[in-house]
Design a protein around this motif. Structure first.
Motif, mmCIF file in Angstrom:
data_model
loop_
_atom_site.group_PDB
_atom_site.id
_atom_site.type_symbol
_atom_site.label_atom_id
_atom_site.label_comp_id
_atom_site.label_asym_id
_atom_site.label_seq_id
_atom_site.Cartn_x
_atom_site.Cartn_y
_atom_site.Cartn_z
ATOM 1 N N ILE B 120 -26.674 -61.373 -2.657
ATOM 2 C CA ILE B 120 -26.432 -60.808 -3.992
ATOM 3 C C ILE B 120 -24.933 -60.749 -4.213
ATOM 4 O O ILE B 120 -24.228 -60.057 -3.496
ATOM 5 C CB ILE B 120 -27.017 -59.388 -4.110
ATOM 6 N N ALA B 121 -24.456 -61.498 -5.149
ATOM 7 C CA ALA B 121 -23.023 -61.504 -5.441
ATOM 8 C C ALA B 121 -22.791 -60.760 -6.748
ATOM 9 O O ALA B 121 -23.375 -61.089 -7.780
ATOM 10 C CB ALA B 121 -22.529 -62.939 -5.563
ATOM 11 N N GLN B 122 -21.932 -59.732 -6.662
ATOM 12 C CA GLN B 122 -21.649 -58.956 -7.870
ATOM 13 C C GLN B 122 -20.180 -59.037 -8.208
ATOM 14 O O GLN B 122 -19.336 -58.916 -7.326
ATOM 15 C CB GLN B 122 -21.949 -57.472 -7.631
ATOM 16 N N SER B 123 -19.879 -59.192 -9.472
ATOM 17 C CA SER B 123 -18.466 -59.138 -9.858
ATOM 18 C C SER B 123 -18.212 -57.755 -10.431
ATOM 19 O O SER B 123 -19.130 -57.115 -10.918
ATOM 20 C CB SER B 123 -18.171 -60.195 -10.923
ATOM 21 N N SER B 124 -17.003 -57.268 -10.338
ATOM 22 C CA SER B 124 -16.712 -55.977 -10.960
ATOM 23 C C SER B 124 -15.774 -56.164 -12.139
ATOM 24 O O SER B 124 -16.211 -56.563 -13.202
ATOM 25 C CB SER B 124 -16.136 -54.997 -9.943
ATOM 26 N N ASP B 125 -14.476 -55.953 -11.953
ATOM 27 C CA ASP B 125 -13.555 -56.057 -13.088
ATOM 28 C C ASP B 125 -12.988 -57.445 -13.306
ATOM 29 O O ASP B 125 -12.233 -57.668 -14.234
ATOM 30 C CB ASP B 125 -12.364 -55.117 -12.873
ATOM 31 N N GLU B 126 -13.331 -58.353 -12.420
ATOM 32 C CA GLU B 126 -12.792 -59.700 -12.574
ATOM 33 C C GLU B 126 -13.916 -60.702 -12.466
ATOM 34 O O GLU B 126 -14.977 -60.401 -11.947
ATOM 35 C CB GLU B 126 -11.787 -60.003 -11.462
ATOM 36 N N GLN B 127 -13.661 -61.891 -12.919
ATOM 37 C CA GLN B 127 -14.659 -62.950 -12.769
ATOM 38 C C GLN B 127 -14.768 -63.353 -11.316
ATOM 39 O O GLN B 127 -13.850 -63.149 -10.529
ATOM 40 C CB GLN B 127 -14.235 -64.158 -13.595
ATOM 41 N N LEU B 128 -15.880 -63.925 -10.968
ATOM 42 C CA LEU B 128 -16.120 -64.351 -9.599
ATOM 43 C C LEU B 128 -16.662 -65.769 -9.610
ATOM 44 O O LEU B 128 -17.619 -66.071 -10.325
ATOM 45 C CB LEU B 128 -17.121 -63.399 -8.939
#
Lengths: 197, 330
Positions: B120-128
């Motif tokens: 599971i890959a999650q981005s927070s305040d930046e793009q990923l």
């Protein structure tokens, strides 16, 4: 090389794409930047920084004309920032003039490289010969005189004339306002500095 | 001793000076002449500019490229999730932790789901950026999540999306790539396209290249989108149309391109905030002004500069908010 599409806007930047982009635009951008920044080495640094930035972002606009516009705008902005940060003179009038005038939004993005080369080609024959020996073969006046069998005085007259003609043609291409912008490190040229190229 | 005044300085001497052909006495003279008037510096500078530009035409593109090439660091924006299979559970968490340290902007968990580990890959305040094992690439917008098996199944490649992402999928006709995005399933063979599947918003798909098939689960309806087409899935129906600049504005988070035709400033700011995650607010009548403007590869400062050059607005920053204030529309 990269997938383009009528509606889409960006393409990935890999080394292959970077190479083509760089080889296509580097020279023209450097000459363009030299209108603002009075040092050839610094000019190349600035233009390289723009390309490095694109590499780091990893993507670029897909349309050719957009790419060109983007590159020239980015270079111009970096140059103006550089001048602003390095001003040795107190009057900011000319930089402000460049930034606020209509001219700044209609900067010519034509390839000055080709224009300069063809302007040199159009010089009168003797003039062109002298100029090319000096600028492309790096010969001194005496050496040119010896090579062509003419006097040093003649070489001097021809070089001066060549530069005058080229200056007038370039001023026409780039707009007089930009050509007036000249700032030097340290405020003035040191007397014994080996200047020129 | 020779003395030159502005109108007496001759170009021959200046040219010789710049070409290094002058002697000490002449150098001194020129030095003094330069000090007399800034205009003299400018005159010399013009000749020097021509010489420098001619010198720049001698640049050899290949040599310059070879020199420049050495400055290219490996691009840091792409994160590869290829991790060697850990030998014990302790090692497994150690590996996961080291990835967290490297990236710092997202969290990645390894789950055991019906035999196949799910990433599971999650981005927070930046793009990923995510590189999948089959060569496909996904760019997650802020606050989005992509779940995918560490090893794809034999007959299909299935991933789960929450939020917004841009997909660039490797062609593989034998293994269709399926994106399960809540109410929407998107099946592709090999294309590049956008999927927007945020909670509370109408799901949308926009195709850049190739063809995708979309299944709208609430109604079981399917539609095929080709390059240059976009569809929204809401109110139990599918609306399909050709992509316009306005549609592309919704994906400005990826393209950094916003195009507005006679649009209200309040609407423009709303889309800028959406694309950049910024918090720009407007005070005053200026919010109703209509603008026709393009923002191309700009950051927030650049956008505010452009707005200030068109409208008479003041801007101030307060905590993480930017406030634009103005009354008239000129």
């Amino acid at each position: 090389m990269a997938t383009e599409n009528p509606t889409s806007l960006t393409q990935k930047v890999d080394e292959q794409y970077m190479e083509v982009l760089f080889k296509t635009y580097f020279k023209g951008l450097c000459i363009f930047a030299r209108q603002f920044v009075p040092d050839n080495d610094k000019v190349q640094d600035i233009v390289q920084d723009v390309f490095l930035n694109i590499w780091e972002k990893g993507e670029m606009l897909a349309s050719e004309s957009q790419v060109k516009g983007y590159l020239y705008t980015a270079v111009r902005n970096r140059c103006l920032n550089y001048i602003r940060d390095n001003k040795k003179f107190s009057d900011n009038v000319e930089v402000a003039h460049i930034e606020n005038s209509d001219n700044s939004s209609r900067i010519e993005y034509r390839e000055l490289d080709k224009l300069i080369r063809s302007a040199i080609n159009e010089l009168p024959e003797k003039c062109k010969e002298v100029f090319e020996l000096s600028r492309f073969q790096d010969l001194k006046y005496q050496q040119i005189a010896d090579t062509l069998g003419i006097s040093v005085k003649t070489v001097e007259a021809q070089m001066t004339k060549a530069l005058k003609v080229l200056r007038e043609k370039l001023a026409g291409y780039t707009g007089m306002a930009l050509f007036i912008l000249q700032y030097f490190f340290g405020g003035h040229i040191r007397v014994n500095e080996k200047s020129g190229v | 001793m020779k003395q030159f005044y502005n109108h007496n300085m001759n170009e021959e001497l200046l040219t010789r000076y710049l070409l290094g052909e002058t002697d000490e006495e002449e150098n001194t003279l020129i030095g003094e002449w330069l000090l007399q008037d800034p205009a003299n510096n400018r005159q010399l500078g013009q000749i020097r500019t021509v010489l420098d530009m001619v010198e720049l035409t001698r640049i050899d593109e290949t040599a310059s490229w070879n020199n420049f090439k050495t400055k290219l660091q490996p691009q840091t924006k792409h994160v590869t999730m290829d991790v060697a299979k850990p030998k014990s559970s302790i090692l497994r968490w150690a590996v996961a932790a080291s990835i967290l340290i490297l990236i710092g902007i997202s969290s990645i968990y390894f789950y055991n789901v019906s035999g196949s580990k799910l990433v599971i890959a999650q981005s927070s305040d930046e793009q990923l950026d995510i590189n999948l094992k089959d060569g496909s690439q996904v760019t997650l917008n802020r606050n989005s999540e992509l779940s995918y098996p560490k090893r794809f199944a034999r007959n299909e490649r299935k991933v789960f999306l929450k939020g917004d992402a841009f997909f660039s999928i490797e062609p593989n006709p034998e293994k269709p790539f399926i994106i399960d995005a809540g109410d929407l399933n998107v099946t592709v063979l090999g294309t590049s396209f956008y999927v927007s599947a945020r909670e509370g918003e109408t799901p949308q798909v926009l195709v850049e290249t190739g063809t995708v098939e979309c299944l709208y689960k609430p109604t079981g309806e399917k539609t095929i989108l080709k390059a240059g087409e976009t569809a929204t899935f809401g109110n139990n129906q599918i609306e399909k149309k050709t992509v316009t600049n306005q549609d592309m504005n919704a994906f400005a988070w990826k393209t950094y391109r916003l195009v507005f035709q006679d649009e209200k400033l309040s609407e423009i700011v709303k889309l800028v905030n959406k694309a950049y995650g910024s918090k720009i607010e407007i005070e005053g009548d200026v919010r109703d002004c209509h603008l026709t403007v393009n923002f191309e590869q700009l950051n927030i400062d650049g956008i505010i500069n452009v707005l200030q050059s068109i409208l008479d607005i003041d801007f101030s920053k307060s905590k993480d908010k930017i406030i634009l204030k103005g009354e008239g529309c000129q």
